[in-house]
Design an enzyme around this catalytic site. Structure first.
Site, short mmCIF file in Angstrom:
data_model
loop_
_atom_site.label_atom_id
_atom_site.label_comp_id
_atom_site.label_asym_id
_atom_site.label_seq_id
_atom_site.Cartn_x
_atom_site.Cartn_y
_atom_site.Cartn_z
N GLU A 64 -2.39 -13.18 0.89
CA GLU A 64 -1.34 -13.14 1.63
C GLU A 64 -0.69 -14.44 1.89
O GLU A 64 -1.42 -15.58 1.40
CB GLU A 64 -1.76 -12.68 3.29
N GLY A 102 -1.17 -12.32 -6.24
CA GLY A 102 -0.87 -11.12 -5.33
C GLY A 102 -2.40 -10.67 -4.59
O GLY A 102 -2.30 -9.66 -4.31
N GLY A 147 -4.98 -4.60 -4.09
CA GLY A 147 -4.01 -3.94 -4.71
C GLY A 147 -3.27 -2.99 -4.51
O GLY A 147 -3.88 -2.08 -3.57
N LYS A 180 -13.67 -4.81 8.87
CA LYS A 180 -14.35 -3.61 7.78
C LYS A 180 -15.77 -3.43 8.20
O LYS A 180 -16.10 -2.35 8.03
CB LYS A 180 -14.26 -4.06 6.41
N LYS A 223 -7.01 -2.11 9.38
CA LYS A 223 -8.55 -2.36 9.83
C LYS A 223 -8.59 -3.00 11.04
O LYS A 223 -9.25 -2.76 11.67
CB LYS A 223 -9.03 -2.97 8.60
N ILE A 266 -12.69 1.70 -3.18
CA ILE A 266 -13.97 2.23 -3.14
C ILE A 266 -14.10 3.28 -2.22
O ILE A 266 -13.72 3.35 -1.12
CB ILE A 266 -15.02 1.31 -2.92
N GLU A 275 -9.65 5.84 4.69
CA GLU A 275 -10.62 5.30 3.53
C GLU A 275 -10.03 3.97 3.03
O GLU A 275 -10.76 3.03 2.69
CB GLU A 275 -10.59 6.48 2.41
N ASP A 297 -10.94 -10.66 8.31
CA ASP A 297 -10.89 -9.30 7.71
C ASP A 297 -12.11 -8.51 7.20
O ASP A 297 -12.27 -7.22 7.41
CB ASP A 297 -9.97 -9.58 6.33
N VAL A 352 0.83 -1.13 0.05
CA VAL A 352 -0.10 0.06 0.14
C VAL A 352 0.86 1.29 0.10
O VAL A 352 0.36 2.10 -0.80
CB VAL A 352 -0.78 0.02 1.17
#
Lengths: 408, 408
Positions: free
Chosen positions: B177, B174, B289, B192, B92, B123, B116, B188, B13
Site C-alpha cells: 500500500e 502493487g 493481487g 489473519k 481481515k 489459497i 476466504e 496484517d 479486489v
C-alpha cells in the site's frame, strides 16, 4: 438431521474413515457395513453384513463405496445413483473408466457423487479444482500422484537401495500392495490424471490413451547421474493445455531444487496448478495411508451432508465427450543394458557408454513412445524426462564424465 | 436460480472478482455496486451507487463487502446478517475483531458469512481448514501470510536491496500500500492468524494478544548472516497447540532448504498444517493481487450459491470464547546498532560485535518480548527466530567469523 449411511468395504480406507467418525462424530458412522469375505478376521465389536441389498434396497441417505474390485464398485455406485442417493467413492480405476456414465446418472436421478479420496489421498485436490478454480482457466497441472512410487524413489535417492529392495521396504511399511504392479508401472497415476483432467480442464481423456511409464525401470545409474547433477527423479504426471487440446504424460522426470516438487518425499503426493487467476498453486500432503485417505472420505461425507455436489465448472454445463490427448515432444534420457535395445526408440541420436550402461538423449513424441511401449517394456529401457531442468549438453557432458565411475 | 448480488467497494479486489465473473459467468455479476467516493475516476460503462441502502434495504440475496474501512465494513456485514442474507467479506481487520459477534448474528438470523479472501488471498486455506480438516486434530499451523513482507524479504535476499529500497519496489509493483505500515509491521498477519486459529483450533485469540514483530528492522547484516549459513529469513506466523492452549507468534524466522517454506518467494503465501489424520499438509499460492484475491471472492460466491456455510468443526457447536495465548520460549538472534539497546531484552546473554552491529543469541519468552515491544521498536532491534534450523553455537561461530567482514 441424521443421515443413514451405508458402507461397502472395510479395508484400509474404510477403517480410516470409521476411526475418524468414531472419535469425532459418531453420527457419521455407517449404520450398515457390507463386506465380501466371510472368513476374514475382523473386529468382533462390529456387525457386518454380507448382502449388498442391505444397503442397496434400504432407505439409506448416503452410500460409501470403498471396495477394490472396479466392476463391483461400478455396480454399487451406479445402483445407488439410480436411486438418487448421495454417493462417495474412492475407486480411481472405476471412476476413471465410468465418470461420463456416472455423471449422467447423477443428472438424471438427482443424486450426487463425491470422490476426493480417489486422487492424492489426503490432499483436497478435487474439491479445490472444482470449487476454488471455478471461473479460472488452468493451463497446466503437474503432480506426484502415487505414494508408493514416490516412497520407492525416495529410498533409491536417500538410501542407495536397488528398486527391488525399495519395493520390498514399501510393502513392509504399508505403502505398496502385495502386488505392487499398478503402483510401480504408473497405471494408478493414469487413473488419477484422467479424473483430475476432467475437473481441471473439462476434458475426459481415457487413461489408456495417456503415455504412462512408471518407475519399474529406473536404474541405480539414473539415480547416480541425477545426483551428480544436483537433481532428483520423481514420477511426474503432467496435463498441459495447448490450442488443440491436452498433452498428457506420466514418466520419471528430473526435478531441480527450485521446484517445490523437489522436497516431496516418501509417501507424500503433490500437485502444482498453473492458472490465469491464481498464478501457481501448490498442494502437498500424504498420498497414501489409512487416516489420510479416510480423512478425505470423511470430508466428502460432511460435504454430502450439506448437499454439496461438484459443479464441474470447466464443463460449462456441456455433456462429457471423450477426447484423445495431443502428442507432445519430450526431451528424454534413455538408457539400457545393451546398445541394440536403444535403437528402436532413439532415432538418430548417438549412443554413449558409461557406468556399464548405454545412454542416449533424444527428443521424442509421446505418440511415438506409446507405440514403442512393448519394446520399452521388453528391453527394460529406462526413460527419464529432462523437464527443462538442464540442457542436453550438460547431461551429455556429465554422462561422459561418469564413464570411469563404476556403478555396482 | 439467479441470485441478486450487491457489492460494496470497487477497489483492487472488487475489480478482480468483477473481471472473473464477467469473463466466466455474468450471472454472478453484482446488480448493485456501492462506492464511497463520488470524485474517483471509474469505468464509465458501469453504474455505481453512493447509497449503502441500495443494497442494505434491497431484497438482494448475497452481499459482498470489499471496502477498506473496518468500522464501516462491520456495519454493512452485520446489517446484512441481521437480514438473514448470505454475506462475503475480505476485510481481515474487521473479521479478526468481530468474528464472535458475527457468528452469533449468523446463528440468530439464519444467514451465512464466508471470507476466504481475508487470509492468504488466492489459497483456499479457510475452506480447507473448515471442511477438509473436519474430524481432525491440528497440532500446528505455520505460514507466510503477507505478500508484501515476503516480496520485500525476497528482494533483500535476491537483489541485496536495503529495506527502504525493497519497500519502494513493492509499492511500485502493487504489492504494498501507499502506507505500507500494516504490512511491514506484521499487523496484517496477526489479523489473519486470529482468523485461521479459529478455524484450525476452535480458539479465538484477539490479534492484539499475539506477539507480532514484522520485517521493519530486518537488517542487511541479518541477511548476510543467514546467507552465510545457507538459510533464508521469512516472516513466519506460528500457532501451536500445547496442553494449556495455543502458542502464537509472528516474527522474522530462519528457514532451511529442507522446509517447503524456503521456496516461497515474492508475493506468494504459504501454510503448513500438521494434524493427526493428514500428517503435514502444505499449501502455496499468490498472497496478493487483484485476480488471486478476486478469485477467492468468486469461489465464495459459488459456495454461497450452493448454500455452503462454514461448519466451524473445531468449535464442536460451542460458543466462541475469547482466550489468551500461552507464552512460548523462542531462541532468537537479536542485533542492534549499539550494545546498550540490547541489554533490556537479552538477559544475561553475551554481546558480540561484528559487521558494525552488536549481536546476542538468547532464549526469550513471547510474553517477555510483548512487554519489551516499545523498547524493541524505539531501538530498532532486529529479532530473528532460529526455528530449530541451526544451533546457537553454529550461529555464534558464524557471527565471530564475520567480524572482519564489512557490511555497507
Amino acid at each position: 438431521m441424521t443421515n443413514r449411511i451405508g458402507l461397502f468395504g472395510f479395508g484400509v480406507v474404510g477403517q480410516g474413515y470409521y476411526e475418524i467418525a468414531k472419535n469425532h462424530r459418531p453420527a457419521l458412522l455407517p449404520e450398515t457395513i457390507v463386506v465380501q469375505n466371510k472368513n476374514k478376521k475382523r473386529d468382533h465389536s462390529l456387525q457386518f453384513s454380507f448382502d449388498p441389498k442391505d444397503i442397496l434396497d434400504d432407505p439409506c441417505d448416503i452410500g460409501i463405496e470403498l471396495i477394490s474390485d472396479p466392476a463391483q464398485a461400478y455396480d454399487y455406485v451406479s445402483s445407488l445413483l439410480k436411486s438418487g442417493k448421495k454417493v462417495i467413492s474412492a475407486n480411481k480405476k472405476m471412476l476413471s473408466a465410468h465418470l461420463p456414465a456416472l455423471l449422467e446418472l447423477e443428472k438424471t436421478y438427482g443424486g450426487s457423487l463425491l470422490y476426493e479420496a480417489s486422487a492424492a489421498a489426503g490432499i483436497p485436490i478435487i474439491t479445490c479444482l472444482d470449487c476454488h478454480f471455478a471461473g479460472d482457466d488452468i493451463s497446466k497441472l503437474q503432480g506426484i500422484l502415487n505414494g508408493s512410487s514416490n516412497y520407492i524413489l525416495t529410498r533409491l535417492f536417500q538410501d542407495d537401495l536397488s528398486l527391488q529392495e525399495a519395493v520390498k521396504l514399501a510393502q513392509e511399511n504399508g505403502f505398496a500392495e502385495a502386488d505392487p504392479t499398478l503402483d510401480i508401472n504408473g497405471s494408478d497415476v493414469s487413473s488419477k490424471l484422467t479424473i483430475l483432467s476432467l475437473h481441471a480442464f473439462g476434458r475426459y481423456i481415457p487413461e489408456g490413451e495417456i503415455l504412462t511409464i512408471g518407475v519399474q525401470h529406473v536404474h541405480a545409474a539414473d539415480v547416480a547421474l541425477a545426483k551428480s547433477l544436483g537433481l532428483k527423479i520423481k514420477l511426474i504426471a503432467t496435463a498441459q493445455k495447448d490450442k488443440e487440446g491436452l498433452n498428457l504424460h506420466i514418466l520419471p522426470t528430473l526435478v531441480g531444487d527450485n521446484d517445490p516438487l523437489f522436497l516431496v518425499e516418501n509417501e507424500y503426493n503433490a500437485a502444482k496448478i498453473t492458472s490465469q487467476n491464481l498464478g501457481e498453486q501448490f498442494f502437498q500432503g500424504k498420498g497414501a495411508g489409512s487416516l489420510p485417505t479416510g480423512a478425505s472420505v470423511y470430508a466428502d461425507l460432511t460435504k454430502a451432508e450439506k448437499g454439496y455436489g461438484y459443479s464441474y465448472d470447466k464443463l460449462n454445463g456441456k455433456k462429457i465427450t471423450t477426447e484423445l490427448p495431443q502428442a507432445a515432444s519430450l526431451e528424454v534420457i534413455i538408457s539400457a543394458d545393451s546398445p541394440d535395445a536403444l535403437h528402436p526408440v532413439i532415432g538418430s541420436a548417438s549412443i554413449h557408454q558409461a557406468n556399464g550402461r548405454y545412454w542416449a538423449i533424444s527428443t521424442v513424441s509421446t505418440a511415438e513412445l506409446i507405440k514403442r511401449l512393448p519394446a520399452i517394456e521388453a528391453n527394460k529401457l529406462s526413460i527419464v524426462a529432462l523437464n527443462n531442468t538442464i540442457s542436453e549438453d550438460n547431461v551429455l557432458a556429465q554422462i561422459q564424465r561418469q564413464e570411469t565411475v563404476n556403478i555396482s
